[in-house]
Write a protein that holds these residues in place. Structure first.
Motif: not given
Length: 212
Positions: A162-170
């Motif tokens: 989830f943290i990796a996906a958040t970084a990608g969206f950011t």
């Protein structure tokens, strides 16, 4: 034989002229032999340890049970968990809206549909808000449940994805979004990063929904 001796004993005094002697009616003790002699009990053959219940013999039937360690949670743990789950279900419609509007903008670079340009940013902002709240609630609950070993690996992997996906969206919604306005290659890269982040999010979400 005994009867004959008795008769002779009575006849002899009669023949000799003396009164007969009184018959011996005393009962003789009778010993019954069974043919078996009980073996002597030797002190060295007695298992005193077994009689006291010591050692690891058959008397020791108690099973060792693993002690269950209680884990305490705060009153807000369940509230954060419920909010986290509700917002996680909203990801799917947000992803669909962001993909459809972004695809229309990419296909019609010179003249994209008005509805696509109008709705794409709200979908992106809503996705960012959902991921921000879920990142905070998820990491908070992960820390509070750190002492609970049941499902700890699954929760940790879910949080990392989830943290990796958040970084990608950011990344896709900030610098890539600005560069995508005037550059075709950056626009397509913006789309690729966003789709990859969506895929990681769906995998992370599916772990918690389908693997109990």
């Amino acid at each position: 034989m005994h009867t004959a001796l008795t008769i002779i004993t009575r006849l002899l005094p009669a023949l000799a002229g003396t009164p007969p002697a009184a018959a011996d009616t005393t009962l003789m003790p009778v010993t019954v032999t069974t043919g078996r002699t009980p073996p002597p009990v030797m002190a060295s053959t007695i298992d005193w340890i077994a009689l006291r219940g010591e050692g690891s013999g058959a008397l020791d039937t108690a099973r060792t049970r693993k002690r269950i360690r209680a884990v305490e949670y705060s009153g807000f743990y369940q509230a954060r968990l419920k909010l986290h789950r509700v917002l996680s279900y909203s990801m799917i419609p947000l992803f669909i809206g962001s993909y459809v509007t972004g695809d229309q903008i990419l296909k019609h670079r010179s003249d994209p549909p008005k509805w696509a340009t109008t709705l794409h940013k709200p979908f992106a902002y809503a996705t960012g808000a959902v991921f921000t709240v879920n990142t905070v609630t998820g990491l908070w609950n992960l820390w509070e449940s750190r002492k609970n070993q049941d499902g700890q690996v699954k929760r940790t992997i879910h949080s990392l994805l989830f943290i990796a996906a958040t970084a990608g969206f950011t990344y896709a919604g900030t610098s890539l979004a600005r560069d995508a306005v005037n550059r075709e290659d950056r626009n397509r890269f913006h789309r690729q990063v966003a789709l990859a982040s969506m895929g990681v999010s769906v995998v992370s979400w599916g772990m918690m929904v389908f693997f109990k």
